[in-house]
Design a protein around this motif. Structure first.
Motif, PDB file in Angstrom:
ATOM      1  N   THR A   1      22.336  11.646  -4.077  1.00 50.91           N
ATOM      2  CA  THR A   1      23.712  11.850  -3.623  1.00 50.91           C
ATOM      3  C   THR A   1      23.826  12.854  -2.479  1.00 50.91           C
ATOM      4  OG1 THR A   1      24.101  13.613  -5.250  1.00 50.91           O
ATOM      5  CG2 THR A   1      24.587  11.340  -5.926  1.00 50.91           C
ATOM      6  N   GLY A   2      22.858  13.751  -2.378  1.00 51.07           N
ATOM      7  CA  GLY A   2      22.946  14.811  -1.380  1.00 51.07           C
ATOM      8  C   GLY A   2      23.799  15.979  -1.828  1.00 51.07           C
TER       9      GLY A   2
ATOM     10  N   THR B   1      27.172  21.520  -7.966  1.00 50.04           N
ATOM     11  CA  THR B   1      28.281  20.566  -7.808  1.00 50.04           C
ATOM     12  C   THR B   1      28.104  19.388  -8.747  1.00 50.04           C
ATOM     13  OG1 THR B   1      28.555  21.181  -5.481  1.00 50.04           O
ATOM     14  CG2 THR B   1      29.474  19.059  -6.175  1.00 50.04           C
ATOM     15  N   LEU B   2      26.881  18.883  -8.835  1.00 52.13           N
ATOM     16  CA  LEU B   2      26.603  17.750  -9.707  1.00 52.13           C
ATOM     17  C   LEU B   2      26.913  18.072 -11.162  1.00 52.13           C
ATOM     18  CD1 LEU B   2      23.297  16.185  -8.353  1.00 52.13           C
ATOM     19  CD2 LEU B   2      25.455  14.992  -8.742  1.00 52.13           C
ATOM     20  N   LEU B   3      26.551  19.275 -11.608  1.00 55.30           N
ATOM     21  CA  LEU B   3      26.792  19.635 -12.999  1.00 55.30           C
ATOM     22  C   LEU B   3      28.283  19.639 -13.316  1.00 55.30           C
ATOM     23  CD1 LEU B   3      24.147  22.441 -13.597  1.00 55.30           C
ATOM     24  CD2 LEU B   3      24.233  20.195 -14.673  1.00 55.30           C
ATOM     25  N   ARG B   4      29.105  20.075 -12.380  1.00 57.71           N
ATOM     26  CA  ARG B   4      30.556  20.056 -12.608  1.00 57.71           C
ATOM     27  C   ARG B   4      31.064  18.612 -12.659  1.00 57.71           C
ATOM     28  NH1 ARG B   4      30.369  24.315  -8.826  1.00 57.71           N
ATOM     29  NH2 ARG B   4      31.128  22.934  -7.160  1.00 57.71           N
TER      30      ARG B   4
ATOM     31  N   GLU C   1      27.988   5.517  -8.551  1.00 65.52           N
ATOM     32  CA  GLU C   1      27.305   4.466  -7.799  1.00 65.52           C
ATOM     33  C   GLU C   1      25.788   4.574  -7.924  1.00 65.52           C
ATOM     34  OE1 GLU C   1      28.186   1.840  -6.025  1.00 65.52           O
ATOM     35  OE2 GLU C   1      30.336   2.039  -6.384  1.00 65.52           O
ATOM     36  N   THR C   2      25.281   5.774  -8.160  1.00 62.08           N
ATOM     37  CA  THR C   2      23.843   5.970  -8.298  1.00 62.08           C
ATOM     38  C   THR C   2      23.286   5.168  -9.465  1.00 62.08           C
ATOM     39  OG1 THR C   2      24.056   8.218  -7.412  1.00 62.08           O
ATOM     40  CG2 THR C   2      22.035   7.707  -8.604  1.00 62.08           C
ATOM     41  N   PHE C   3      24.111   4.987 -10.497  1.00 62.18           N
ATOM     42  CA  PHE C   3      23.633   4.299 -11.698  1.00 62.18           C
ATOM     43  C   PHE C   3      23.613   2.780 -11.544  1.00 62.18           C
ATOM     44  CE2 PHE C   3      25.115   8.426 -13.093  1.00 62.18           C
ATOM     45  CZ  PHE C   3      24.072   8.842 -13.912  1.00 62.18           C
TER      46      PHE C   3
ATOM     47  N   LEU D   1      32.767   9.302  -7.847  1.00 64.96           N
ATOM     48  CA  LEU D   1      32.452   7.883  -7.701  1.00 64.96           C
ATOM     49  C   LEU D   1      31.089   7.696  -7.043  1.00 64.96           C
ATOM     50  CD1 LEU D   1      35.941   6.506  -6.606  1.00 64.96           C
ATOM     51  CD2 LEU D   1      34.823   6.235  -8.826  1.00 64.96           C
ATOM     52  N   THR D   2      30.733   8.587  -6.133  1.00 62.66           N
ATOM     53  CA  THR D   2      29.406   8.535  -5.514  1.00 62.66           C
ATOM     54  C   THR D   2      28.319   8.719  -6.559  1.00 62.66           C
ATOM     55  OG1 THR D   2      30.260   9.394  -3.416  1.00 62.66           O
ATOM     56  CG2 THR D   2      27.895   9.604  -3.803  1.00 62.66           C
TER      57      THR D   2
END
Length: 205
Positions: A35-36, A41-44, A17-19, A13-14
């Motif tokens: 996102t930090g 992690t982002l790719l998953r 929210e970026t979009f 969800l974080t």
């Protein structure tokens, strides 16, 4: 409560929210900075979100919202009511003119296609709900169409409502601006004659 939290869901969800931004697409590095999260992690997370249509990856490798958020938003009663009022008019416009009819809406500095009806012909302007482009001028929301043209008519709006337009688009040599303007004016009058109140649960039952 803490025991009700699911960390992976909150991370996803974080990312979503970026979009909620005027920037339409993000690189993996930009998402990581916002996102930090680590890129791995982002790719998953993005892989899971993409499988359900919440995000999609463009040809240049950047990430943007997919079709699912818009589809779910249309389940909201005001959106359903808008579709019930306008979609039949768009279909009628397509039948009368043989061209693509659409309802456009200003979303910040973008124009978004809310609803569309396509003619049954191979040579047409393929415009679909969710399509977006930059809003260059509030009086002229039309995109640049190579070999094509778009004619619009701005709809009346109440304070706080976004700008909306009825549009007809197609090949430049086939779509007559005069005929399109007459058809759009008639559609606007038909729309104004329809009730605008959102049905309540009591009246809809």
């Amino acid at each position: 409560m803490a025991q009700d939290r699911v960390e992976a869901v909150e991370r996803a969800l974080t990312v979503l929210e970026t979009f909620d931004s005027s920037q339409e697409a993000f690189s993996l590095a930009e998402l990581a900075q916002t996102t930090g999260f680590y890129k791995s992690t982002l790719l998953r997370l993005l892989g899971s979100l993409a499988r359900f249509g919440y995000v999609q990856r463009s040809a240049d490798g950047r990430w943007q919202l997919g079709p699912t958020p818009l589809r779910l938003a249309r389940r909201h009663p005001p959106s359903r009511h808008l579709a019930a009022r306008v979609q039949p008019l768009l279909k009628q416009l397509t039948i009368e003119t043989g061209e693509t009819a659409a309802l456009l809406e200003a979303q910040g500095n973008r124009v978004e296609v809310r609803l569309a009806a396509l003619p049954d012909t191979a040579l047409r302007h393929d415009l679909h709900p969710g399509s977006r482009w930059w809003l260059r001028d509030a009086e002229n929301p039309c995109p640049e169409l190579l070999g094509g043209t778009m004619i619009v008519r701005r709809l009346a709006s109440s304070p706080g409502e976004p700008l909306r337009w009825l549009a007809l688009s197609g090949p430049a040599g086939r779509l007559s601006p005069e005929r399109a303007s007459v058809a759009l004016a008639a559609a606007e009058q038909a729309l104004a004659a329809r009730p605008t109140e959102t049905p309540t649960a009591e009246t809809a039952s």
